[in-house]
Design a protein around this motif. Structure first.
Motif, PDB file in Angstrom:
ATOM      1  N   GLY A 123     -17.479 -20.802  21.776  1.00  0.00           N
ATOM      2  CA  GLY A 123     -16.232 -21.209  21.147  1.00  0.00           C
ATOM      3  C   GLY A 123     -15.311 -22.064  21.986  1.00  0.00           C
ATOM      4  N   ILE A 124     -15.815 -22.700  23.044  1.00  0.00           N
ATOM      5  CA  ILE A 124     -14.908 -23.419  23.953  1.00  0.00           C
ATOM      6  C   ILE A 124     -14.238 -24.601  23.256  1.00  0.00           C
ATOM      7  CG2 ILE A 124     -14.721 -24.680  26.111  1.00  0.00           C
ATOM      8  CD1 ILE A 124     -16.901 -22.920  27.260  1.00  0.00           C
ATOM      9  N   PHE A 125     -15.015 -25.495  22.639  1.00  0.00           N
ATOM     10  CA  PHE A 125     -14.410 -26.603  21.896  1.00  0.00           C
ATOM     11  C   PHE A 125     -13.417 -26.074  20.861  1.00  0.00           C
ATOM     12  CE2 PHE A 125     -17.750 -29.904  22.906  1.00  0.00           C
ATOM     13  CZ  PHE A 125     -16.893 -30.968  23.118  1.00  0.00           C
ATOM     14  N   SER A 126     -13.842 -25.108  20.083  1.00  0.00           N
ATOM     15  CA  SER A 126     -13.039 -24.621  18.954  1.00  0.00           C
ATOM     16  C   SER A 126     -11.718 -24.025  19.420  1.00  0.00           C
ATOM     17  CB  SER A 126     -13.838 -23.566  18.177  1.00  0.00           C
ATOM     18  OG  SER A 126     -15.056 -24.092  17.706  1.00  0.00           O
ATOM     19  N   ILE A 127     -11.775 -23.212  20.456  1.00  0.00           N
ATOM     20  CA  ILE A 127     -10.572 -22.523  20.933  1.00  0.00           C
ATOM     21  C   ILE A 127      -9.617 -23.487  21.611  1.00  0.00           C
ATOM     22  CG2 ILE A 127      -9.776 -20.802  22.614  1.00  0.00           C
ATOM     23  CD1 ILE A 127     -12.341 -19.177  21.802  1.00  0.00           C
ATOM     24  N   ILE A 128     -10.137 -24.432  22.387  1.00  0.00           N
ATOM     25  CA  ILE A 128      -9.260 -25.402  23.030  1.00  0.00           C
ATOM     26  C   ILE A 128      -8.598 -26.302  21.992  1.00  0.00           C
ATOM     27  CG2 ILE A 128      -9.234 -27.405  24.580  1.00  0.00           C
ATOM     28  CD1 ILE A 128     -11.188 -25.860  26.369  1.00  0.00           C
ATOM     29  N   ILE A 129      -9.311 -26.655  20.939  1.00  0.00           N
ATOM     30  CA  ILE A 129      -8.696 -27.403  19.830  1.00  0.00           C
ATOM     31  C   ILE A 129      -7.559 -26.594  19.220  1.00  0.00           C
ATOM     32  CG2 ILE A 129      -9.084 -28.193  17.453  1.00  0.00           C
ATOM     33  CD1 ILE A 129     -11.862 -29.148  18.410  1.00  0.00           C
ATOM     34  N   ALA A 130      -7.802 -25.308  18.977  1.00  0.00           N
ATOM     35  CA  ALA A 130      -6.770 -24.456  18.381  1.00  0.00           C
ATOM     36  C   ALA A 130      -5.540 -24.341  19.278  1.00  0.00           C
ATOM     37  CB  ALA A 130      -7.343 -23.072  18.095  1.00  0.00           C
ATOM     38  N   LEU A 131      -5.748 -24.334  20.599  1.00  0.00           N
ATOM     39  CA  LEU A 131      -4.640 -24.164  21.533  1.00  0.00           C
ATOM     40  C   LEU A 131      -3.896 -25.459  21.829  1.00  0.00           C
ATOM     41  CD1 LEU A 131      -6.321 -21.757  24.128  1.00  0.00           C
ATOM     42  CD2 LEU A 131      -4.516 -21.168  22.489  1.00  0.00           C
ATOM     43  N   LYS A 132      -4.608 -26.585  21.814  1.00  0.00           N
ATOM     44  CA  LYS A 132      -4.024 -27.838  22.275  1.00  0.00           C
ATOM     45  C   LYS A 132      -3.592 -28.779  21.153  1.00  0.00           C
ATOM     46  CE  LYS A 132      -4.687 -26.782  26.600  1.00  0.00           C
ATOM     47  NZ  LYS A 132      -3.553 -26.476  27.494  1.00  0.00           N
ATOM     48  N   SER A 133      -4.027 -28.529  19.932  1.00  0.00           N
ATOM     49  CA  SER A 133      -3.594 -29.350  18.804  1.00  0.00           C
ATOM     50  C   SER A 133      -3.137 -28.405  17.696  1.00  0.00           C
ATOM     51  CB  SER A 133      -4.722 -30.272  18.338  1.00  0.00           C
ATOM     52  OG  SER A 133      -5.869 -29.530  18.005  1.00  0.00           O
ATOM     53  N   ARG A 134      -2.904 -28.942  16.522  1.00  0.00           N
ATOM     54  CA  ARG A 134      -2.394 -28.096  15.434  1.00  0.00           C
ATOM     55  C   ARG A 134      -3.273 -28.218  14.181  1.00  0.00           C
ATOM     56  NH1 ARG A 134       3.615 -29.727  14.606  1.00  0.00           N
ATOM     57  NH2 ARG A 134       2.839 -31.752  15.332  1.00  0.00           N
ATOM     58  N   PRO A 135      -4.539 -27.831  14.302  1.00  0.00           N
ATOM     59  CA  PRO A 135      -5.398 -27.867  13.112  1.00  0.00           C
ATOM     60  C   PRO A 135      -5.005 -26.766  12.134  1.00  0.00           C
ATOM     61  CG  PRO A 135      -6.518 -26.741  14.875  1.00  0.00           C
ATOM     62  CD  PRO A 135      -5.225 -27.247  15.468  1.00  0.00           C
ATOM     63  N   SER A 136      -5.321 -26.979  10.876  1.00  0.00           N
ATOM     64  CA  SER A 136      -5.091 -25.901   9.918  1.00  0.00           C
ATOM     65  C   SER A 136      -6.189 -24.850  10.016  1.00  0.00           C
ATOM     66  CB  SER A 136      -5.015 -26.451   8.492  1.00  0.00           C
ATOM     67  OG  SER A 136      -6.254 -27.027   8.114  1.00  0.00           O
ATOM     68  N   LYS A 137      -7.424 -25.311  10.341  1.00  0.00           N
ATOM     69  CA  LYS A 137      -8.553 -24.389  10.421  1.00  0.00           C
ATOM     70  C   LYS A 137      -9.647 -25.009  11.288  1.00  0.00           C
ATOM     71  CE  LYS A 137     -10.093 -20.414   8.759  1.00  0.00           C
ATOM     72  NZ  LYS A 137      -9.310 -19.164   8.859  1.00  0.00           N
ATOM     73  N   VAL A 138     -10.323 -24.151  12.064  1.00  0.00           N
ATOM     74  CA  VAL A 138     -11.520 -24.567  12.790  1.00  0.00           C
ATOM     75  C   VAL A 138     -12.628 -23.585  12.435  1.00  0.00           C
ATOM     76  CG1 VAL A 138     -12.591 -25.023  15.023  1.00  0.00           C
ATOM     77  CG2 VAL A 138     -10.136 -25.464  14.723  1.00  0.00           C
ATOM     78  N   TYR A 139     -13.640 -24.074  11.718  1.00  0.00           N
ATOM     79  CA  TYR A 139     -14.818 -23.260  11.410  1.00  0.00           C
ATOM     80  C   TYR A 139     -15.801 -23.426  12.568  1.00  0.00           C
ATOM     81  CZ  TYR A 139     -12.928 -22.958   6.698  1.00  0.00           C
ATOM     82  OH  TYR A 139     -12.105 -22.713   5.612  1.00  0.00           O
ATOM     83  N   SER A 140     -16.149 -22.312  13.195  1.00  0.00           N
ATOM     84  CA  SER A 140     -16.878 -22.337  14.468  1.00  0.00           C
ATOM     85  C   SER A 140     -18.219 -21.633  14.276  1.00  0.00           C
ATOM     86  CB  SER A 140     -16.019 -21.627  15.523  1.00  0.00           C
ATOM     87  OG  SER A 140     -16.413 -21.925  16.815  1.00  0.00           O
TER      88      SER A 140
END
Length: 287
Positions: A138-155
């Motif tokens: 989940g490294i890509f997914s979690i860093i995206i969630a922490l560093k940007s403001r996506p509505s959802k990340v399906y991982s």
């Protein structure tokens, strides 16, 4: 890492030292050395080098040799051999303010993707829905969630152990409301549950990325971005980045989509004259 070459020259001499890969992966408090390029370097030679690494890198507690390539159904390091220090493969890895539980014998991770994790996160726009088709822990997914403001990340990941660790990592980093972990083959998961939902697709598994573009396009809502990671042969002056873009363009257009624009960059070297590159491609469905 220049330190590995320096230690190898001191311990083994220059003739043997040149046979070692210059880089090591330090993952949490575990160091991983790749198999030497030729057979003249023995396991005992490498144990001597590993012992010196432990002395000079106090934050490293365990050193392993990756004797085989990354492979198998779950794309993990093959034939790990313990060289020195604590005999364990689990550790805590930190990157860009996030924390990850990992096990190098059960999932693949390399710190050499650190820049790429943050680069892609910074491309994600507020409110986007992202599908990560090969998520690992989940490294890509979690860093995206922490560093940007996506509505959802399906991982998504097919490896049960990677999925288990990903669930723990999502909890540890407190991104449960954004990142949804999904276990299974991403082709099936997309076709059954994620058709047309995404603005951006991550495909960080070079062995499968080109073949899975058709499923990535299914997940897009008519227009969006693909981040396609590939291995390409390198030969100076032969246009390896252009060739990577052309490969992606061909796969996109054969599915009835249009490539709006693309660019490519080298991510890392993975072998003699073999590079990992990423193609960032904006695409749109015809009609």
């Amino acid at each position: 890492m220049a330190l590995l070459k320096h230690i190898a020259e001191e311990v083994l001499g220059r003739d043997k030292a040149v046979l070692l890969w210059k880089r090591i992966d330090v993952i949490g408090d575990i160091a991983v050395i790749k198999k030497p390029m030729h057979g003249e370097v023995s396991i005992e030679d490498l144990r001597l080098v590993a012992g010196e690494l432990l002395k000079r890198l106090p934050h490293v507690r365990s050193v392993w040799l990756a004797l085989g390539p990354v492979g198998g159904v779950y794309k993990v390091r093959q034939n790990l051999v313990h060289l020195a220090g604590e005999r364990r493969t689990s550790t805590v890895y930190r990157e860009h303010g996030a924390v990850f539980l990992v096990d190098i014998s059960k999932v693949f991770i390399t710190p050499r993707l650190s820049y790429e994790h943050l680069r892609v996160a910074r491309l994600v726009k507020p409110g986007e829905t992202v599908v990560n088709m090969f998520a690992g822990v989940g490294i890509f997914s979690i860093i995206i969630a922490l560093k940007s403001r996506p509505s959802k990340v399906y991982s998504i990941d097919i490896n049960p152990e990677a999925h288990r660790l990903m669930v723990e990592n999502i909890r540890l980093n407190r991104v449960e409301r954004v990142v949804e972990p999904l276990l299974g083959d991403s082709a099936r998961v997309v076709s059954e549950s994620l058709r047309g939902v995404a603005d951006r697709i991550l495909m960080p598994l070079p062995d499968l990325a080109l073949d899975y573009i058709k499923y990535a396009l299914e997940a897009l809502g008519g227009r969006g971005w693909l981040h396609v990671y590939l291995h390409v042969d390198y030969e100076k002056g032969k246009g390896h980045l252009r060739r990577a873009c052309e490969l992606v363009k061909s796969r996109v257009e054969e599915r009835g989509w249009r490539l709006i624009k693309s660019n490519a960059r080298v991510v890392r070297s993975v072998g003699p004259k073999l590079l990992q590159v990423v193609v960032d491609a904006e695409v749109e469905r015809y009609g």
